[in-house]
Design a protein around this motif. Sequence first.
Motif, mmCIF file in Angstrom:
data_model
loop_
_atom_site.group_PDB
_atom_site.id
_atom_site.type_symbol
_atom_site.label_atom_id
_atom_site.label_comp_id
_atom_site.label_asym_id
_atom_site.label_seq_id
_atom_site.Cartn_x
_atom_site.Cartn_y
_atom_site.Cartn_z
ATOM 1 N N GLN A 1 33.380 61.556 -20.280
ATOM 2 C CA GLN A 1 32.403 61.179 -19.273
ATOM 3 C C GLN A 1 32.380 59.658 -19.154
ATOM 4 O O GLN A 1 32.106 58.953 -20.110
ATOM 5 N N VAL A 2 32.669 59.179 -17.951
ATOM 6 C CA VAL A 2 32.665 57.737 -17.719
ATOM 7 C C VAL A 2 31.238 57.271 -17.465
ATOM 8 O O VAL A 2 30.506 57.879 -16.682
ATOM 9 N N GLN A 3 30.865 56.215 -18.146
ATOM 10 C CA GLN A 3 29.548 55.617 -17.934
ATOM 11 C C GLN A 3 29.694 54.121 -17.697
ATOM 12 O O GLN A 3 30.458 53.445 -18.396
ATOM 13 N N LEU A 4 28.934 53.632 -16.732
ATOM 14 C CA LEU A 4 28.860 52.212 -16.434
ATOM 15 C C LEU A 4 27.396 51.818 -16.474
ATOM 16 O O LEU A 4 26.574 52.419 -15.772
ATOM 17 N N VAL A 5 27.074 50.828 -17.281
ATOM 18 C CA VAL A 5 25.690 50.422 -17.431
ATOM 19 C C VAL A 5 25.566 48.940 -17.129
ATOM 20 O O VAL A 5 26.102 48.098 -17.877
ATOM 21 N N GLU A 6 24.852 48.638 -16.047
ATOM 22 C CA GLU A 6 24.633 47.239 -15.664
ATOM 23 C C GLU A 6 23.401 46.677 -16.367
ATOM 24 O O GLU A 6 22.457 47.411 -16.679
ATOM 25 N N SER A 7 23.412 45.390 -16.574
ATOM 26 C CA SER A 7 22.258 44.691 -17.122
ATOM 27 C C SER A 7 22.293 43.240 -16.662
ATOM 28 O O SER A 7 23.307 42.772 -16.133
ATOM 29 N N GLY A 8 21.169 42.554 -16.852
ATOM 30 C CA GLY A 8 21.114 41.138 -16.531
ATOM 31 C C GLY A 8 20.395 40.787 -15.250
ATOM 32 O O GLY A 8 20.231 39.607 -14.931
ATOM 33 N N GLY A 9 19.985 41.788 -14.500
ATOM 34 C CA GLY A 9 19.254 41.513 -13.276
ATOM 35 C C GLY A 9 17.860 40.982 -13.575
ATOM 36 O O GLY A 9 17.409 40.971 -14.719
ATOM 37 N N GLY A 10 17.183 40.521 -12.535
ATOM 38 C CA GLY A 10 15.837 40.008 -12.715
ATOM 39 C C GLY A 10 15.407 39.172 -11.535
ATOM 40 O O GLY A 10 16.022 39.204 -10.466
ATOM 41 N N LEU A 11 14.340 38.433 -11.751
ATOM 42 C CA LEU A 11 13.765 37.563 -10.722
ATOM 43 C C LEU A 11 14.142 36.117 -11.025
ATOM 44 O O LEU A 11 13.973 35.648 -12.150
ATOM 45 N N VAL A 12 14.642 35.421 -10.020
ATOM 46 C CA VAL A 12 15.060 34.035 -10.198
ATOM 47 C C VAL A 12 14.722 33.261 -8.935
ATOM 48 O O VAL A 12 14.679 33.829 -7.839
ATOM 49 N N GLN A 13 14.476 31.989 -9.092
ATOM 50 C CA GLN A 13 14.202 31.151 -7.929
ATOM 51 C C GLN A 13 15.496 30.777 -7.219
ATOM 52 O O GLN A 13 16.576 30.738 -7.841
ATOM 53 N N ALA A 14 15.372 30.495 -5.944
ATOM 54 C CA ALA A 14 16.526 30.046 -5.174
ATOM 55 C C ALA A 14 17.152 28.829 -5.839
ATOM 56 O O ALA A 14 16.431 27.933 -6.314
ATOM 57 N N GLY A 15 18.474 28.818 -5.890
ATOM 58 C CA GLY A 15 19.194 27.742 -6.558
ATOM 59 C C GLY A 15 19.508 28.032 -8.012
ATOM 60 O O GLY A 15 20.298 27.311 -8.636
ATOM 61 N N GLY A 16 18.893 29.070 -8.541
ATOM 62 C CA GLY A 16 19.094 29.424 -9.935
ATOM 63 C C GLY A 16 20.339 30.262 -10.158
ATOM 64 O O GLY A 16 21.127 30.502 -9.237
ATOM 65 N N SER A 17 20.486 30.704 -11.405
ATOM 66 C CA SER A 17 21.664 31.470 -11.814
ATOM 67 C C SER A 17 21.269 32.714 -12.594
ATOM 68 O O SER A 17 20.213 32.749 -13.241
ATOM 69 N N LEU A 18 22.130 33.698 -12.524
ATOM 70 C CA LEU A 18 22.015 34.905 -13.335
ATOM 71 C C LEU A 18 23.420 35.356 -13.695
ATOM 72 O O LEU A 18 24.374 35.105 -12.948
ATOM 73 N N ARG A 19 23.540 36.048 -14.821
ATOM 74 C CA ARG A 19 24.807 36.670 -15.168
ATOM 75 C C ARG A 19 24.583 38.154 -15.378
ATOM 76 O O ARG A 19 23.806 38.553 -16.245
ATOM 77 N N LEU A 20 25.269 38.947 -14.581
ATOM 78 C CA LEU A 20 25.207 40.389 -14.725
ATOM 79 C C LEU A 20 26.333 40.857 -15.635
ATOM 80 O O LEU A 20 27.424 40.285 -15.641
ATOM 81 N N SER A 21 26.053 41.905 -16.383
ATOM 82 C CA SER A 21 27.051 42.536 -17.227
ATOM 83 C C SER A 21 27.143 44.011 -16.874
ATOM 84 O O SER A 21 26.168 44.617 -16.439
ATOM 85 N N CYS A 22 28.317 44.567 -17.082
ATOM 86 C CA CYS A 22 28.520 45.994 -16.868
ATOM 87 C C CYS A 22 29.378 46.504 -18.021
ATOM 88 O O CYS A 22 30.551 46.125 -18.141
ATOM 89 N N ALA A 23 28.778 47.332 -18.859
ATOM 90 C CA ALA A 23 29.478 47.901 -20.002
ATOM 91 C C ALA A 23 30.017 49.271 -19.630
ATOM 92 O O ALA A 23 29.275 50.115 -19.122
ATOM 93 N N ALA A 24 31.295 49.481 -19.903
ATOM 94 C CA ALA A 24 31.954 50.730 -19.530
ATOM 95 C C ALA A 24 32.327 51.529 -20.765
ATOM 96 O O ALA A 24 32.641 50.974 -21.824
ATOM 97 N N SER A 25 32.289 52.850 -20.609
ATOM 98 C CA SER A 25 32.730 53.756 -21.667
ATOM 99 C C SER A 25 33.324 54.996 -21.027
ATOM 100 O O SER A 25 33.061 55.298 -19.860
#
Length: 127
Positions: A1-25
Amino acid sequence: QVQLVESGGGLVQAGGSLRLSCAASGRTFGSYAMGWFRQTPGKEREFVAGISWSGDSTSYGDSVKGRFTISRDNAKNTVYLQMNSLKPEDTAVYYCAISRAPYYSGPYHLPWGYEYWGQGTQVTVSS
């Protein structure tokens, strides 16, 4: 069974940064291309970025070129999306996806090239 799990989202102000991750199995991660897409209510899913199985080829949607960077760590079965200079119009649910075929060489922007999708992570950029 393939699973993809995203993380790292959230609320940020304009001009800011975020890093999303996706772990696969459940699949030999290092043999498959990966993609990031995003979607807002009432709109079609939009291509954000794609990366080859080896990581040596990448592709970006026009709206994120120069601001977002996709990368992968095959040893950790994880793909990343570094998002800089975020804008309110980047607000969406972000999904990662794994290609339908091993050693898929694109085009990365077409959703039908991907077989499994994560559940999504919300990114909200305030003005």
